[in-house]
Design an enzyme around this catalytic site. Structure first.
Site, PDB file in Angstrom:
ATOM      1  N   ASP A  41     -19.458  -6.233  -3.338  1.00 30.52           N
ATOM      2  CA  ASP A  41     -17.934  -6.432  -3.838  1.00 30.52           C
ATOM      3  C   ASP A  41     -17.794  -7.631  -4.422  1.00 30.52           C
ATOM      4  O   ASP A  41     -18.490  -8.802  -4.225  1.00 30.52           O
ATOM      5  CB  ASP A  41     -16.938  -6.080  -2.427  1.00 30.52           C
ATOM      6  CG  ASP A  41     -15.641  -6.546  -2.956  1.00 30.52           C
ATOM      7  OD1 ASP A  41     -15.216  -6.015  -3.817  1.00 30.52           O
ATOM      8  OD2 ASP A  41     -15.034  -7.356  -2.327  1.00 30.52           O
ATOM      9  N   ARG A  42     -16.875  -7.754  -5.579  1.00 29.13           N
ATOM     10  CA  ARG A  42     -16.653  -8.843  -6.414  1.00 29.13           C
ATOM     11  C   ARG A  42     -15.670  -9.813  -5.414  1.00 29.13           C
ATOM     12  O   ARG A  42     -16.110 -10.881  -5.054  1.00 29.13           O
ATOM     13  CB  ARG A  42     -16.435  -8.643  -7.882  1.00 29.13           C
ATOM     14  CG  ARG A  42     -16.478  -9.757  -8.617  1.00 29.13           C
ATOM     15  CD  ARG A  42     -15.895  -9.509  -9.984  1.00 29.13           C
ATOM     16  NE  ARG A  42     -14.388  -9.688 -10.119  1.00 29.13           N
ATOM     17  CZ  ARG A  42     -13.610  -9.527 -11.232  1.00 29.13           C
ATOM     18  NH1 ARG A  42     -14.160  -9.160 -12.246  1.00 29.13           N
ATOM     19  NH2 ARG A  42     -12.248  -9.734 -10.979  1.00 29.13           N
ATOM     20  N   ASP A  43     -14.514  -9.578  -5.703  1.00 18.17           N
ATOM     21  CA  ASP A  43     -13.460 -10.200  -5.190  1.00 18.17           C
ATOM     22  C   ASP A  43     -13.194 -10.317  -3.827  1.00 18.17           C
ATOM     23  O   ASP A  43     -13.242  -9.546  -3.068  1.00 18.17           O
ATOM     24  CB  ASP A  43     -12.003  -9.852  -5.957  1.00 18.17           C
ATOM     25  CG  ASP A  43     -12.200  -9.831  -7.425  1.00 18.17           C
ATOM     26  OD1 ASP A  43     -13.040 -10.573  -8.079  1.00 18.17           O
ATOM     27  OD2 ASP A  43     -11.605  -8.947  -8.131  1.00 18.17           O
ATOM     28  N   TYR A  68      -5.062 -10.333  -8.741  1.00 16.52           N
ATOM     29  CA  TYR A  68      -5.663  -9.985  -9.970  1.00 16.52           C
ATOM     30  C   TYR A  68      -6.353 -11.246 -10.760  1.00 16.52           C
ATOM     31  O   TYR A  68      -5.662 -12.360 -10.824  1.00 16.52           O
ATOM     32  CB  TYR A  68      -4.746  -9.255 -10.703  1.00 16.52           C
ATOM     33  CG  TYR A  68      -4.338  -8.071 -10.164  1.00 16.52           C
ATOM     34  CD1 TYR A  68      -5.099  -6.986 -10.457  1.00 16.52           C
ATOM     35  CD2 TYR A  68      -3.051  -7.901  -9.313  1.00 16.52           C
ATOM     36  CE1 TYR A  68      -4.735  -5.625  -9.922  1.00 16.52           C
ATOM     37  CE2 TYR A  68      -2.796  -6.703  -8.674  1.00 16.52           C
ATOM     38  CZ  TYR A  68      -3.561  -5.750  -8.791  1.00 16.52           C
ATOM     39  OH  TYR A  68      -3.190  -4.373  -8.456  1.00 16.52           O
ATOM     40  N   CYS A 103     -10.069   9.296 -10.777  1.00 15.05           N
ATOM     41  CA  CYS A 103     -11.393   8.940 -11.199  1.00 15.05           C
ATOM     42  C   CYS A 103     -12.608   9.280 -10.082  1.00 15.05           C
ATOM     43  O   CYS A 103     -12.049   9.275  -8.870  1.00 15.05           O
ATOM     44  CB  CYS A 103     -11.704   7.823 -11.995  1.00 15.05           C
ATOM     45  SG  CYS A 103     -11.590   6.421 -10.680  1.00 15.05           S
TER      46      CYS A 103
HETATM   47 MG   LIG Z   1     -13.009  -7.455  -2.162  1.00 15.08          MG
HETATM   48 ZN   LIG Z   2     -12.690   4.847 -12.035  1.00 25.14          ZN
END
Ligand SMILES: [Mg+2]
Ligand SMILES: [Zn+2]
Length: 200
Positions: free
Chosen positions: A8-10, A19, A104
């Site tokens: 995971d990034r953040d 954000y 999505c």
């Molecule tokens: Mg995260």
């Molecule tokens: Zn998506």
């Protein structure tokens, strides 16, 4: 078929700052490059998977994600590390306008990003790991039969304290941060490789 660690990034690879609506807000954790370099040397793929619904919400344009990920790749390269892939979902089911507003298959915890990566990079998902700081990351791991590794950075501490007890399944492992998670994953992978060898 290769094994991967989906990161995971953040909150896991970089500070959770809300954000990232400007490049200046993206700050890697000090151990991020070391963790990815260890995976490179250990022969496991390192793949970032991140929800970036700020695009759908209109907080920033999709091209900013490209700028952030170019900076991320540059920081890795400067430290002798390499990400094998970066996949993101810019969608949201109810915010903004189409095409970004959509149900999505790639918004975590749905497994679309993992399936895309598995196809691109020939990954055996059931023998891979997902490392993240939130329940969605754990659910993401479950959705493909991967192992779920929670880190205490980002939202991780709070998730553990207030929510983890009511999750359908606890994480398979919990680490202070990504580097510790990677060290333990490499240990596991090595032990399994050793166990798989025929007896001498
Ligand atoms: Mg995260
Ligand atoms: Zn998506």
């Amino acid at each position: 078929m290769k094994r991967a660690v989906f990161i995971d990034r953040d909150g896991t690879l970089a500070h959770e700052v809300g954000y990232v609506n400007h490049l200046s807000r993206f700050r890697l954790f000090p151990w991020a490059v070391d963790a990815v370099r260890l995976l490179n040397r250990g022969g496991l793929l390192a793949v970032v998977v991140t929800n970036q619904a700020g695009v759908a919400r209109g907080y920033f344009p999709e091209r900013l994600i490209g700028e952030v990920h170019a900076a991320l790749n540059a920081a890795m390269a400067a430290g002798g590390a390499r990400l094998d892939g970066i996949y993101y979902c810019p969608h949201h089911p109810s915010a903004g306008e189409p095409p970004y507003r959509q149900e999505c298959g790639c918004r975590k915890p749905r497994p679309g990003l993992l399936h895309r990566a598995a196809e691109d990079l020939q990954i055996d998902l059931a023998r891979s790991w997902v490392v993240g700081d939130r329940e969605v990351d754990m659910e993401l791991a479950r959705s493909v039969g991967a192992r779920a590794f929670l880190v205490k950075t980002g939202y991780g501490q709070g998730e553990l304290l207030w929510h983890a007890a009511s999750w359908p399944r606890p994480p398979d492992a919990v680490a202070e941060h990504l580097l510790e998670a990677v060290e333990r994953i490499l240990g596991e992978a090595e032990a399994e490789a050793g166990a798989a060898e025929p007896p001498a």
